[in-house]
Each structure stands twice: as structure tokens, then as C-alpha cells.
Write an enzyme that holds these catalytic residues in place. Structure first.
Site, PDB file in Angstrom:
ATOM      1  N   ASP A   1     -39.877  -7.644  22.327  1.00 13.10           N
ATOM      2  CA  ASP A   1     -40.152  -8.800  23.185  1.00 13.10           C
ATOM      3  C   ASP A   1     -41.038  -8.454  24.380  1.00 13.10           C
ATOM      4  O   ASP A   1     -41.650  -9.330  24.970  1.00 13.10           O
ATOM      5  CB  ASP A   1     -38.855  -9.524  23.611  1.00 13.10           C
ATOM      6  CG  ASP A   1     -37.854  -8.620  24.278  1.00 13.10           C
ATOM      7  OD1 ASP A   1     -38.119  -7.402  24.389  1.00 13.10           O
ATOM      8  OD2 ASP A   1     -36.797  -9.136  24.694  1.00 13.10           O
ATOM      9  N   ARG A   2     -41.113  -7.165  24.759  1.00  8.34           N
ATOM     10  CA  ARG A   2     -41.975  -6.793  25.885  1.00  8.34           C
ATOM     11  C   ARG A   2     -43.350  -6.342  25.408  1.00  8.34           C
ATOM     12  O   ARG A   2     -43.490  -5.852  24.281  1.00  8.34           O
ATOM     13  CB  ARG A   2     -41.361  -5.640  26.670  1.00  8.34           C
ATOM     14  CG  ARG A   2     -40.097  -6.000  27.359  1.00  8.34           C
ATOM     15  CD  ARG A   2     -39.627  -4.852  28.221  1.00  8.34           C
ATOM     16  NE  ARG A   2     -38.493  -5.312  29.013  1.00  8.34           N
ATOM     17  CZ  ARG A   2     -38.047  -4.721  30.098  1.00  8.34           C
ATOM     18  NH1 ARG A   2     -38.621  -3.607  30.527  1.00  8.34           N
ATOM     19  NH2 ARG A   2     -37.026  -5.209  30.755  1.00  8.34           N
TER      20      ARG A   2
ATOM     21  N   ASP B   1     -37.174  -3.767  20.882  1.00  3.26           N
ATOM     22  CA  ASP B   1     -36.868  -4.974  20.108  1.00  3.26           C
ATOM     23  C   ASP B   1     -38.037  -5.951  20.043  1.00  3.26           C
ATOM     24  O   ASP B   1     -37.891  -7.064  19.538  1.00  3.26           O
ATOM     25  CB  ASP B   1     -35.624  -5.671  20.651  1.00  3.26           C
ATOM     26  CG  ASP B   1     -35.807  -6.171  22.067  1.00  3.26           C
ATOM     27  OD1 ASP B   1     -36.537  -5.525  22.845  1.00  3.26           O
ATOM     28  OD2 ASP B   1     -35.227  -7.226  22.414  1.00  3.26           O
TER      29      ASP B   1
ATOM     30  N   ASP C   1     -41.786  -2.973  23.281  1.00  2.00           N
ATOM     31  CA  ASP C   1     -40.533  -2.233  23.473  1.00  2.00           C
ATOM     32  C   ASP C   1     -39.703  -2.195  22.189  1.00  2.00           C
ATOM     33  O   ASP C   1     -40.130  -2.681  21.135  1.00  2.00           O
ATOM     34  CB  ASP C   1     -39.733  -2.809  24.647  1.00  2.00           C
ATOM     35  CG  ASP C   1     -39.108  -4.161  24.327  1.00  2.00           C
ATOM     36  OD1 ASP C   1     -39.628  -4.860  23.443  1.00  2.00           O
ATOM     37  OD2 ASP C   1     -38.101  -4.509  24.972  1.00  2.00           O
TER      38      ASP C   1
ATOM     39  N   LYS D   1     -39.217 -13.930  24.975  1.00  2.91           N
ATOM     40  CA  LYS D   1     -40.547 -13.395  25.203  1.00  2.91           C
ATOM     41  C   LYS D   1     -40.995 -12.699  23.926  1.00  2.91           C
ATOM     42  O   LYS D   1     -40.170 -12.336  23.098  1.00  2.91           O
ATOM     43  CB  LYS D   1     -40.557 -12.469  26.406  1.00  2.91           C
ATOM     44  CG  LYS D   1     -39.547 -11.361  26.373  1.00  2.91           C
ATOM     45  CD  LYS D   1     -39.511 -10.663  27.722  1.00  2.91           C
ATOM     46  CE  LYS D   1     -38.483  -9.562  27.745  1.00  2.91           C
ATOM     47  NZ  LYS D   1     -37.356  -9.857  28.627  1.00  2.91           N
TER      48      LYS D   1
ATOM     49  N   SER E   1     -32.726  -3.457  23.779  1.00  6.17           N
ATOM     50  CA  SER E   1     -34.101  -3.698  24.205  1.00  6.17           C
ATOM     51  C   SER E   1     -34.892  -2.417  24.416  1.00  6.17           C
ATOM     52  O   SER E   1     -35.099  -1.655  23.489  1.00  6.17           O
ATOM     53  CB  SER E   1     -34.077  -4.558  25.468  1.00  6.17           C
ATOM     54  OG  SER E   1     -35.379  -4.907  25.836  1.00  6.17           O
ATOM     55  N   HIS E   2     -35.296  -2.162  25.652  1.00  5.77           N
ATOM     56  CA  HIS E   2     -36.160  -1.026  25.965  1.00  5.77           C
ATOM     57  C   HIS E   2     -35.359   0.213  26.342  1.00  5.77           C
ATOM     58  O   HIS E   2     -35.945   1.226  26.713  1.00  5.77           O
ATOM     59  CB  HIS E   2     -37.067  -1.418  27.129  1.00  5.77           C
ATOM     60  CG  HIS E   2     -36.257  -2.008  28.250  1.00  5.77           C
ATOM     61  ND1 HIS E   2     -35.775  -3.299  28.195  1.00  5.77           N
ATOM     62  CD2 HIS E   2     -35.805  -1.476  29.399  1.00  5.77           C
ATOM     63  CE1 HIS E   2     -35.078  -3.541  29.291  1.00  5.77           C
ATOM     64  NE2 HIS E   2     -35.065  -2.451  30.035  1.00  5.77           N
TER      65      HIS E   2
HETATM   66  C1  G1P Z   1     -34.789  -6.539  33.209  1.00  2.69           C
HETATM   67  C2  G1P Z   1     -35.992  -7.230  33.775  1.00  2.69           C
HETATM   68  C3  G1P Z   1     -35.945  -8.706  33.479  1.00  2.69           C
HETATM   69  C4  G1P Z   1     -35.808  -8.911  31.971  1.00  2.69           C
HETATM   70  C5  G1P Z   1     -34.629  -8.126  31.435  1.00  2.69           C
HETATM   71  C6  G1P Z   1     -34.536  -8.195  29.925  1.00  2.69           C
HETATM   72  O1  G1P Z   1     -33.615  -7.048  33.790  1.00  2.69           O
HETATM   73  O2  G1P Z   1     -36.097  -7.017  35.171  1.00  2.69           O
HETATM   74  O3  G1P Z   1     -37.105  -9.320  33.966  1.00  2.69           O
HETATM   75  O4  G1P Z   1     -35.640 -10.266  31.669  1.00  2.69           O
HETATM   76  O5  G1P Z   1     -34.743  -6.762  31.820  1.00  2.69           O
HETATM   77  O6  G1P Z   1     -35.671  -7.650  29.307  1.00  2.69           O
HETATM   78  P1  G1P Z   1     -32.866  -6.301  34.993  1.00  2.69           P
HETATM   79  O7  G1P Z   1     -32.548  -4.910  34.530  1.00  2.69           O
HETATM   80  O8  G1P Z   1     -33.828  -6.266  36.133  1.00  2.69           O
HETATM   81  O9  G1P Z   1     -31.668  -7.160  35.269  1.00  2.69           O
HETATM   82 ZN    ZN Z   2     -36.759  -6.061  24.830  1.00  3.94          ZN
END
Ligand code: G1P
Ligand code: ZN
Length: 559
Positions: free
Chosen positions: A291-292, A289, A287, A388, A115-116
Site C-alpha cells: 500500500d505504500r 503489503d 512496502d 492506499k 505492513s512495512h
Molecule cells: C503509520 C503512518 C500512518 C499510516 C500507518 C499505516 O502510522 O504514520 O500515516 O497510515 O502507519 O501505514 P503510525 O505508526 O504513525 O501510527
Molecule cells: Zn503497508
């Protein structure tokens, strides 16, 4: 004809998927059989339906994606999967995977992303399984995968299957007496076609290009060198007629060009500067991938994700998809500010509060009770897919702007004047020592649940807050009645203000503490969030002794 080999292996500890899949340093995945074990565990967790199935495979373009796609092809062939739909070059955004699973009714998909989190050989990689509804696997499936990984003894592989995933096409193989097929697909086409059904592209195009009544609305769309680059080019340049100076960082890079591909004010600071200096009307970033999303207006006017959700909820009639489907309920994750709750109330819609993580929205969507949802962590989406969706959010914003004919800032100010404003901030203390963070959470929970805590008063400056509720959030899914416990320590005060503490479930090393602060003001809606929230932040730091336990005098990231 190729034959299946069974390879002996030993389990690795800790292959436990977190909030969103298994995320570790690249070097962890490079250990012998580490990746193979986890892929086999995913397939084994689906063993009743894996024979003859179709799976979607793709990732965000980060370091290791291509190698792992090739392993998935070989191991899938070894396990009786009939067909894989693989994104060209291994590229598929997370929302695109979700869409493709749904469109072609596959058994599920494997998404290769952290992801990010930063990418490259010294950074993170991740593997996530999505189910046939297109959404991230729920807890019972991820627990099953974990259980299998902890006892795995062998995996099945067809070593001599290879195909060129850089070229779109169909590759057919004979594995023992079975047929096995890999279809390398255009990474963007299905998704772009779908966005054209959901939104009114000609209307957005007129907004961007301007008309006799209105000058062009100038956008700056930032892919942060992540997976959305090719999608942004196809949608914004080819379809919506935007120019090269309306997009930036649109080539996916294995290390995201050294960027931390997380769209927030800290890591997307250069988008903020570019929007300010370039006089753009809207900036959006996504981000790694895809989704953000982060949305900013002129002069980088920041829209909090919680407000973004509320504004979209209030304006869904500008999106053709919802004109067709109607609007069912809304939902947010527990730590997300409650701005959308007020919209739900005004519109008479059902409203749900779920634990952190997109997987908790899926059942509600499948049951037809949820149309739009979001998380404070820059996640916004709808029931068009089960993830998302960053680009969807940007297109939804442009649809609203085209529909109401106002700027981002004016839309927000009007919204606050109508509904009041939830001031919100999140403090992240990243990569702290795991043990002392666990101690902090334990001690805080002990204090919060001690007799007399509810009803007690905390004072900071001129403000005082009386505790109305204190608990460790738990959730029962209204559809399948499954229960998720220990989802965050929550202190709610009598005026509705909230302090929430959670440990992150997505980090790849150490512990990350997240502190969330949400405070509602009915009429003082034009203040600065950090100033308005200063007293509550002070209370939160005192109640938790956060600085002592983390050894930090300030957070790593403030959003
Ligand atoms: C974090 C975000 C959460 C999101 C997830 C995946 O998770 O807080 O809202 O769904 O990334 O993108 P966390 O690291 O807090 O468990
Ligand atoms: Zn992501």
C-alpha cells in the site's frame, strides 16, 4: 460432514488494533489461542451478518501468513461463514483485498500483514479487518473487536477442514447441515484487470518502450521482497513489456530477505543507488503489503509523498478513470505537508484534513466527496479502492509523465514555481521507552496550552516564529459526525509553518515518537529541505526536550 467444536479460552490483554490493525511480534501471535481469540473476536464483532457471509482472506507473504490463513478457514467454518475468497499461497496485497471486497460485494476481509514492519520469526505479524466498503475498519468496529477480545471465553472451530491454498480452485465442505466453500483465487488477476480499466496501459507501454519521437523511459520497480512482486511482474513485464532489469526483488519472501520493507530513503537506500548507477528515469518502491510507495526521479531525485499527492492532484486528467468519474475533493492526513491544499484551492475542490490513518478517508470517499488523498508516510491513493495503493501511485505517475512528456524533476520544479513549495521532513525516534515518551507528550501539551504560549515567539538563527495556534488535533468526520480526539500535538506559526508531534500507533514494542515539520516558501523553491528546515527543527527540539526524554541525540529515520 465435519462438526463444529467449541474451545474454551482465556482473554489476552492488549489485543487492541492500532493505526492499522493488531500488530505484534510473531512470538506473541504464537501463544496458545492468541490468534484464535483475535479471529473469533473479529467474527463476533460482525455477528449480526456473519451467518452466510463471504469474506476475503490474504496477506503479504510474511512468516505465519499461511498458518493463520488455515486457522481463519477453520474458525470461519465454525462460525457460519458461507464462503471465503483466499489468495493463492495466502498472497493478496492490501489494495487487492480492498478491490476484491468491493468487486464481489463481500462482508469484508481479513488482511494478514504488519505492513512495512520487518518479517520473520523474530519480527512482526499483524491481522487487520476491512469492512464491506473495502476499507480498514473504523474506530467503532476496532473498539468493539478489542472489547470482545478482552472478555472472550470460547471460540468455534472446525478442526478437520483443510484445503490446499497453493492451488487455485473451489473447495466445498459440509459443516453440520451447512455448506462451506473456500475459493482459492489468482492473487493478481482481479487487481490487474482493474488497473487496466483505470489507466491507459498502451500509452504507458509506449512511454516505457519508446517511440520515434522519444527514447524509452527507463523505470526500476522495487518490490522489496514483499507482496507486490507477482503484481509487478504481471503488470510491468507481461502487460507493459518491461524487461527483467526494470524490476527488482519481485519474489515475496517470508522475512523479506532480511530487508525492512518500508519504501523510504533509509530502508530503500539500495534502490536509490541502483537508480543513480543505472541511469534510470524513475524508481519506485513498495512496502511489504503493497500500500505504500516511494517515487524517485533520475539521479534519485526524491519526491516527498506530500509533493507527490499535490502533483497528482494537479494532473489527474491524465488518468482515464478520473476522466470518467470526474474529480471530487482532495484530502490529506493532518501531519502531511499542505502542498495539496494549494492545488485544491486553485482548482476549486473541497479539501479535507483528517487524522493519521487511511481509515479516516473512507467515509468521505463513500459519500462521493473525495477522489484523491495521501499521507506523508508514503501513502497515496484514490477512491478506486479504500486503501492506499502503491502500484496505483506508480502507474499514476507514469500516466502523468506520459501525458505531460517531462521528467520527474522537471514536473516538480514546475509545480513549485507555480504553487510555491512546502518543505517537509519527518524525524522518527523508534522504539524508545514508552513512559518517558508519554511524559514528554504530557509536558509538551501542558506547555502548549499554558496561557501566553499562543502569541509567543521562538527564535533560531535569523528566523523567528510566532505561535498562531497550538492544540491536540481532533477531528469530526463530516459524514457520520464521529469524533477522533488526541490525534497529535500541533503548533502552527503565523507564517503557516507547522510542527507536529505524535506517538506512533503501529509499532509493536516501545514507543515511537514522530516529529513532523512543514514550512512553506512561495519563491525560494530550490533549496535543500534539511537546510531550509533547520531552524524549525531546532525550535521543535527545544520546545519538546525531545533528546532528553527519548535519550537519543538523533532520530532513527529521517524522511
Ligand atoms: C503509520 C503512518 C500512518 C499510516 C500507518 C499505516 O502510522 O504514520 O500515516 O497510515 O502507519 O501505514 P503510525 O505508526 O504513525 O501510527
Ligand atoms: Zn503497508
Amino acid at each position: 460432514m465435519s462438526s463444529v467444536q467449541t474451545v474454551s479460552t482465556n482473554p489476552y490483554e492488549g489485543q487492541k488494533p492500532g493505526t492499522s490493525g493488531l500488530r505484534k511480534k510473531v512470538k506473541v501471535f504464537l501463544q496458545e489461542n492468541y490468534t484464535e481469540n483475535f479471529i473469533q473476536s473479529i467474527l463476533d464483532a460482525n455477528k449480526e451478518s456473519i451467518e452466510g457471509s463471504t469474506l476475503v482472506v490474504g496477506g503479504d507473504g510474511r512468516y505465519l501468513v499461511k498458518e493463520v490463513v488455515s486457522k481463519i478457514i477453520k474458525i470461519s467454518a465454525g462460525n457460519g461463514v458461507a464462503k471465503l475468497l483466499v489468495g493463492q499461497n495466502g498472497i493478496l496485497s492490501t489494495p487487492a483485498v480492498s478491490h476484491i471486497i468491493r468487486k464481489y460485494k463481500t462482508l469484508g476481509g481479513i488482511v494478514l500483514t504488519a505492513s512495512h514492519n520487518p518479517g520473520g520469526i523474530n519480527n512482526d505479524f499483524g491481522i487487520k479487518f476491512n469492512c464491506s466498503n473495502g476499507g480498514p475498519a473504523p474506530d467503532n468496529t476496532t473498539n468493539e473487536i478489542y472489547k470482545i477480545s478482552a472478555a472472550i471465553k470460547q471460540y468455534k472451530i472446525v478442526p478437520d477442514i483443510a484445503c490446499d491454498i497453493d492451488k487455485v480452485g473451489v473447495y466445498k465442505f459440509k459443516v453440520e447441515d451447512r455448506d462451506f466453500e473456500v475459493e482459492v483465487i489468482d492473487s493478481v488477476k482481479d487487481y490487474v484487470d482493474y488497473m487496466k480499466e483505470i489507466f491507459d496501459f498502451p500509452k504507458i507501454k509506449t512511454l516505457l518502450q519508446g517511440s520515434e519521437q522519444r527514447k524509452p523511459f527507463r523505470v526500476l520497480i522495487d518490490s522489496m521482497n514483499g507482496v507486490t512482486g507477482p503484481y509487478v511482474k504481471r503488470i510491468f513485464i507481461d502487460e507493459l513489456g518491461a524487461f527483467d532489469d526494470n524490476v527488482r526483488r519481485v519474489t515475496p519472501l517470508e522475512d523479506f530477505g532480511g530487508a525492512h520493507p518500508d519504501p523510504n530513503l533509509t530502508y530503500a537506500a539500495d534502490l536509490v543507488t541502483a537508480v543513480k548507477n543505472g541511469g534510470y528515469d524513475l524508481g519506485a518502491a513498495f512496502d511489504g503489503d503493497g500500500d505504500r510507495n516511494m517515487i524517485i526521479g533520475r539521479d534519485a531525485f526524491f519526491v516527498t509523498p506530500s509533493d507527490s499527492l499535490a502533483v497528482l492532484a494537479h494532473n489527474l486528467e491524465h488518468v482515464p478513470y478520473f476522466q470518467r468519474t470526474g474529480v471530487h475533493g482532495f484530502a490529506r492526513s493532518m501531519p502531511t505537508a499542505a502542498a495539496v491544499d494549494r492545488v485544491a484551492e486553485a482548482l476549486g475542490k473541497e479539501m479535507f484534513q483528517v487524522p493519521t490513518g487511511w481509515k479516516y478517508f473512507g467515509n468521505l470517499m463513500d459519500a462521493g466527496r473525495l477522489s484523491l488523498c495521501g499521507e506523508e508516510s508514503f501513502g497515496t491513493g484514490s477512491d478506486h479502492v479504500r486503501e492506499k495503493d502503491g502500484l496505483w501511485a506508480a502507474l499514476a505517475w507514469l500516466s502523468v509523465i506520459a501525458g505531460v512528456g517531462k521528467s520527474v524533476e522537471d514536473i516538480l520544479i514546475e509545480h513549485w514555481k507555480k504553487f510555491g513549495r512546502n518543505y517537509f521532513t519527518r524525524y522518527d525516534y523508534e522504539e524508545c521507552a514508552s513512559e518517558s515518551c508519554a511524559d514528554m507528550m504530557r509536558e509538551l501539551e501542558r506547555r502548549m496550552t499554558a496561557p501566553g504560549f499562543v502569541g509567543s515567539t521562538f527564535v533560531s538563527g535569523e528566523k523567528s516564529y510566532v505561535v498562531a495556534l497550538a492544540d491536540d488535533f481532533s477531528y469530526m468526520d463530516p459524514v457520520d459526525r464521529s469524533v477522533a480526539m488526541k490525534q497529535g500535538l500541533r503548533i502552527v506559526f503565523e507564517d503557516g509553518s507547522r510542527i507536529v508531534f505524535r506517538l506512533s500507533g503501529t509499532g509493536s514494542s516501545g514507543a515511537t515518537v514522530r516529529l513532523y515539520i512543514d514550512s512553506y516558501e512561495a519563491t525560494s523553491v530550490l533549496g535543500s529541505a534539511q537546510e531550509m528546515l533547520a531552524p524549525l527543527i531546532d525550535v521543535a527540539l527545544r520546545i519538546s526536550d525531545l533528546n532528553k526524554y527519548t535519550g537519543r541525540d538523533k532520530p532513527t529515520v529521517i524522511t
